[in-house]
Design a protein around this motif. Structure first.
Motif, PDB file in Angstrom:
ATOM      1  N   GLU A 112      45.398  69.480  72.788  1.00  0.00           N
ATOM      2  CA  GLU A 112      46.663  70.048  73.275  1.00  0.00           C
ATOM      3  C   GLU A 112      47.888  69.279  72.789  1.00  0.00           C
ATOM      4  O   GLU A 112      49.017  69.752  72.928  1.00  0.00           O
ATOM      5  N   ASP A 113      47.681  68.111  72.212  1.00  0.00           N
ATOM      6  CA  ASP A 113      48.800  67.329  71.687  1.00  0.00           C
ATOM      7  C   ASP A 113      49.289  67.849  70.324  1.00  0.00           C
ATOM      8  O   ASP A 113      50.353  67.462  69.873  1.00  0.00           O
ATOM      9  N   TRP A 114      48.497  68.709  69.679  1.00  0.00           N
ATOM     10  CA  TRP A 114      48.881  69.248  68.377  1.00  0.00           C
ATOM     11  C   TRP A 114      49.630  70.557  68.594  1.00  0.00           C
ATOM     12  O   TRP A 114      49.071  71.542  69.068  1.00  0.00           O
ATOM     13  N   GLU A 115      50.878  70.576  68.252  1.00  0.00           N
ATOM     14  CA  GLU A 115      51.744  71.722  68.498  1.00  0.00           C
ATOM     15  C   GLU A 115      51.392  72.948  67.668  1.00  0.00           C
ATOM     16  O   GLU A 115      51.629  74.087  68.082  1.00  0.00           O
ATOM     17  N   PHE A 116      50.790  72.746  66.512  1.00  0.00           N
ATOM     18  CA  PHE A 116      50.656  73.833  65.551  1.00  0.00           C
ATOM     19  C   PHE A 116      49.255  74.433  65.531  1.00  0.00           C
ATOM     20  O   PHE A 116      48.670  74.680  64.477  1.00  0.00           O
ATOM     21  N   SER A 117      48.737  74.658  66.710  1.00  0.00           N
ATOM     22  CA  SER A 117      47.463  75.369  66.855  1.00  0.00           C
ATOM     23  C   SER A 117      47.583  76.277  68.066  1.00  0.00           C
ATOM     24  O   SER A 117      48.497  76.142  68.886  1.00  0.00           O
ATOM     25  N   SER A 118      46.648  77.183  68.189  1.00  0.00           N
ATOM     26  CA  SER A 118      46.660  78.117  69.313  1.00  0.00           C
ATOM     27  C   SER A 118      46.031  77.534  70.562  1.00  0.00           C
ATOM     28  O   SER A 118      45.991  78.191  71.602  1.00  0.00           O
ATOM     29  N   TYR A 119      45.587  76.298  70.509  1.00  0.00           N
ATOM     30  CA  TYR A 119      44.886  75.706  71.653  1.00  0.00           C
ATOM     31  C   TYR A 119      45.748  75.691  72.914  1.00  0.00           C
ATOM     32  O   TYR A 119      45.266  76.004  74.000  1.00  0.00           O
ATOM     33  N   ARG A 120      47.002  75.358  72.799  1.00  0.00           N
ATOM     34  CA  ARG A 120      47.885  75.339  73.975  1.00  0.00           C
ATOM     35  C   ARG A 120      47.956  76.709  74.625  1.00  0.00           C
ATOM     36  O   ARG A 120      48.052  76.825  75.847  1.00  0.00           O
ATOM     37  N   ASP A 121      47.933  77.759  73.837  1.00  0.00           N
ATOM     38  CA  ASP A 121      47.936  79.120  74.372  1.00  0.00           C
ATOM     39  C   ASP A 121      46.621  79.402  75.108  1.00  0.00           C
ATOM     40  O   ASP A 121      46.612  80.038  76.159  1.00  0.00           O
ATOM     41  N   TYR A 122      45.530  78.925  74.545  1.00  0.00           N
ATOM     42  CA  TYR A 122      44.210  79.144  75.139  1.00  0.00           C
ATOM     43  C   TYR A 122      44.078  78.508  76.515  1.00  0.00           C
ATOM     44  O   TYR A 122      43.414  79.068  77.378  1.00  0.00           O
TER      45      TYR A 122
END
Length: 188
Positions: free
Chosen positions: A133-143
């Motif tokens: 979740e620390d990486w801004e440029f992936s969809s993980y935060r949305d997940y």
């Protein structure tokens, strides 16, 4: 150019590419954001669904549900427009990517789930961050509900988990021994 089988409509694909000579393709935050805008313009607007994504400094991974067989005609302008913008911004010329994008059909549910995990764990495996979740440029935060983005359609993956927390546990449980499951998903 090597022959590539036609894309099947209504199918999932892992689409990826990296920088020429493994060099960076993203140089600053605005580059990542521009690429995401271009994804919406060239893929989502043409009926493709982004299921998961991760943009890394020198490569990207996309898990896409293909809506039409002419997908290659949608993604080529994306790469071209991004390359032109980067070349103009940084006064460079020539190719940015290491040839054409690569794509592999995702033909099993297990593969789809492990691919989403691999995509989201990529920044941790590369040592860029401690937690996905620390990486801004992936969809993980949305997940996991930390961002309400409209780009990824996470339903097909998250429907296999009882809660967002269960998916978080699945992703964070990724270990090097999982490598065998996803070895075909990497650049080698």
């Amino acid at each position: 150019m090597p022959y590539r089988a036609p894309f099947e409509a209504d199918a999932y694909y892992h689409v990826y590419n990296r920088g020429n000579n493994r060099q960076p393709i993203f140089f600053e935050r605005e580059n990542y954001l521009y690429f995401l805008r271009q994804l919406k313009k060239y893929l989502v607007a043409e009926g493709e669904e982004i299921i998961a994504y991760c943009l890394m400094p020198n490569h990207y991974h996309l898990l896409i549900h293909i809506g039409a067989q002419d997908f290659g005609k949608s993604i080529q302008p994306l790469a071209l427009s991004y390359t032109k913008a980067i070349n103009k911004r940084y006064g460079r010329t020539g190719t940015l990517f290491q040839g054409r994008f690569q794509a592999g059909r995702v033909d099993r549910e297990e593969y789809l789930l492990h691919l989403s995990r691999y995509i989201h764990a990529n920044p941790v495996m590369a040592g860029l961050v401690d937690k996905p979740e620390d990486w801004e440029f992936s969809s993980y935060r949305d997940y996991i509900g930390l961002r309400g983005g409209k780009l990824p359609n996470s339903d097909v993956v998250l429907s296999q988990f009882g809660t967002l927390d269960a998916y978080r546990v699945f992703v964070e449980a990724y270990v090097e021994s999982d490598w065998e499951i996803i070895q075909s998903l990497t650049f080698e």
